[in-house]
Design a protein around this motif. Structure first.
Motif, PDB file in Angstrom:
ATOM      1  N   ARG A  14      -2.291   2.069   9.321  1.00  0.00           N
ATOM      2  CA  ARG A  14      -2.061   0.625   9.186  1.00  0.00           C
ATOM      3  C   ARG A  14      -2.047   0.190   7.721  1.00  0.00           C
ATOM      4  NH1 ARG A  14      -3.629  -1.973  14.503  1.00  0.00           N
ATOM      5  NH2 ARG A  14      -4.016  -3.893  13.365  1.00  0.00           N
ATOM      6  N   GLN A  15      -1.940   1.151   6.788  1.00  0.00           N
ATOM      7  CA  GLN A  15      -1.953   0.846   5.363  1.00  0.00           C
ATOM      8  C   GLN A  15      -0.630   1.266   4.736  1.00  0.00           C
ATOM      9  OE1 GLN A  15      -5.528   2.131   3.312  1.00  0.00           O
ATOM     10  NE2 GLN A  15      -6.548   2.375   5.303  1.00  0.00           N
ATOM     11  N   LEU A  24      -0.708  -3.270   1.427  1.00  0.00           N
ATOM     12  CA  LEU A  24      -0.964  -4.080   2.614  1.00  0.00           C
ATOM     13  C   LEU A  24      -1.684  -3.254   3.664  1.00  0.00           C
ATOM     14  CD1 LEU A  24       1.282  -6.550   4.400  1.00  0.00           C
ATOM     15  CD2 LEU A  24       0.566  -4.549   5.678  1.00  0.00           C
ATOM     16  N   SER A  25      -2.711  -3.854   4.253  1.00  0.00           N
ATOM     17  CA  SER A  25      -3.395  -3.288   5.417  1.00  0.00           C
ATOM     18  C   SER A  25      -3.187  -4.250   6.576  1.00  0.00           C
ATOM     19  CB  SER A  25      -4.893  -3.128   5.159  1.00  0.00           C
ATOM     20  OG  SER A  25      -5.122  -2.198   4.128  1.00  0.00           O
ATOM     21  N   VAL A  26      -2.651  -3.747   7.673  1.00  0.00           N
ATOM     22  CA  VAL A  26      -2.443  -4.581   8.866  1.00  0.00           C
ATOM     23  C   VAL A  26      -3.788  -4.743   9.559  1.00  0.00           C
ATOM     24  CG1 VAL A  26      -1.254  -4.807  11.071  1.00  0.00           C
ATOM     25  CG2 VAL A  26      -0.077  -3.734   9.119  1.00  0.00           C
ATOM     26  N   SER A  29      -1.891  -6.942  14.414  1.00  0.00           N
ATOM     27  CA  SER A  29      -0.445  -6.759  14.538  1.00  0.00           C
ATOM     28  C   SER A  29       0.146  -7.645  15.629  1.00  0.00           C
ATOM     29  CB  SER A  29      -0.132  -5.294  14.862  1.00  0.00           C
ATOM     30  OG  SER A  29      -0.549  -4.998  16.182  1.00  0.00           O
ATOM     31  N   ASP A  38       0.330 -12.381  13.031  1.00  0.00           N
ATOM     32  CA  ASP A  38      -0.243 -11.172  12.457  1.00  0.00           C
ATOM     33  C   ASP A  38      -1.125 -11.584  11.290  1.00  0.00           C
ATOM     34  OD1 ASP A  38       1.477 -11.550  10.188  1.00  0.00           O
ATOM     35  OD2 ASP A  38       2.950 -10.175  10.986  1.00  0.00           O
ATOM     36  N   SER A  40      -2.637  -9.795   7.628  1.00  0.00           N
ATOM     37  CA  SER A  40      -2.600  -8.647   6.718  1.00  0.00           C
ATOM     38  C   SER A  40      -3.470  -8.916   5.505  1.00  0.00           C
ATOM     39  CB  SER A  40      -1.164  -8.396   6.239  1.00  0.00           C
ATOM     40  OG  SER A  40      -0.317  -8.129   7.323  1.00  0.00           O
ATOM     41  N   ALA A 115       3.711  -8.380   8.644  1.00  0.00           N
ATOM     42  CA  ALA A 115       3.113  -7.039   8.761  1.00  0.00           C
ATOM     43  C   ALA A 115       4.163  -6.031   9.197  1.00  0.00           C
ATOM     44  CB  ALA A 115       1.940  -7.060   9.729  1.00  0.00           C
ATOM     45  N   SER A 119       5.463  -2.757   7.168  1.00  0.00           N
ATOM     46  CA  SER A 119       5.268  -1.449   7.805  1.00  0.00           C
ATOM     47  C   SER A 119       6.595  -0.729   8.033  1.00  0.00           C
ATOM     48  CB  SER A 119       4.475  -1.574   9.108  1.00  0.00           C
ATOM     49  OG  SER A 119       5.195  -2.279  10.090  1.00  0.00           O
TER      50      SER A 119
END
Length: 166
Positions: A14-15, A24-26, A29, A38, A40, A115, A119
Motif C-alpha cells: 500500500r506504499q 503515498l501510503s494508502v 482504499s 479514500d 492517503s 489513492a 497506486s
C-alpha cells in the motif's frame, strides 16, 4: 500522555512513490469504502508541487500533518501548516506546493480516486530508488480516465487562467 496504542504499520503493498515527487501510503482504499472515499498519507519533498489542474469527478480534502503547503484554489491562496485543513470542491482549478521543509498531509478524496491514481501510476515504494522516475504518459492517461484536466504547468496558478498567462 495517552494510553492509545500506535496504529499498525502500513503494509508494503500500500506504499507508492511518484518519481521523486511524492510518497503515498494508502490508509483507506476505495474497496474498503465501496468507493465513497479514500484516505492517503502523502509526503512531499521541499518545493514539490503539482501542475495547475481540476477534478471533474471528485473532491479533494487536505489536512496538514507537518511542514507547510501552499494551496491556490480558485480565488483562494492559503499556506497551510500542521493542523490546518482545506477542502477543494470539484471543478475548481488548483495547485499545491510544499514549503521549504516539505509537507506531510492526509489526502481524502470523495468519491475515492487519488489513492488509486497513485497506486496505478506510481512505483511500489520498496522497489523505488533515488533514480526512480514516473511515467508521465501513464499518469496522463489515468488522470484523463478519472476526469482530471491539466490546465497549466507546475508554478501556474488559477490567477494565470484569468490573465491568459501560464
Amino acid at each position: 500522555m495517552t494510553d492509545f496504542p500506535s496504529p499498525p504499520p502500513v503494509s508494503q503493498d500500500r506504499q507508492f512513490v511518484l518519481g521523486q515527487h511524492l510518497r503515498l501510503s494508502v490508509l483507506t482504499s476505495a474497496d474498503e469504502t465501496e468507493g465513497r472515499h479514500d484516505v492517503s498519507d502523502v509526503t512531499l519533498p521541499p518545493g514539490a508541487g503539482t501542475p495547475l489542474h481540476l477534478h471533474t469527478g471528485y473532491e479533494e480534502r487536505i489536512w496538514v500533518v507537518s511542514g507547510s503547503l501552499t494551496v491556490w484554489a480558485g480565488p483562494d491562496t492559503f499556506t497551510l501548516r500542521s493542523g490546518d485543513f482545506y477542502a477543494i470542491k470539484m471543478n475548481t482549478p488548483h495547485t499545491i506546493k510544499a514549503g521549504d521543509d516539505g509537507a506531510r498531509t492526509l489526502a481524502i478524496t470523495s468519491p475515492a480516486r487519488f489513492a488509486e491514481l497513485i497506486s496505478r501510476t506510481g512505483t511500489p515504494a520498496h522497489l523505488a530508488t533515488t533514480e526512480t522516475e514516473w511515467d508521465m504518459g501513464l499518469f496522463q492517461a489515468v488522470t484523463e480516465e478519472f476526469g482530471d484536466i491539466i490546465l497549466g504547468p507546475p508554478g501556474a496558478t488559477p490567477a494565470d487562467l484569468q490573465s491568459g498567462g501560464q
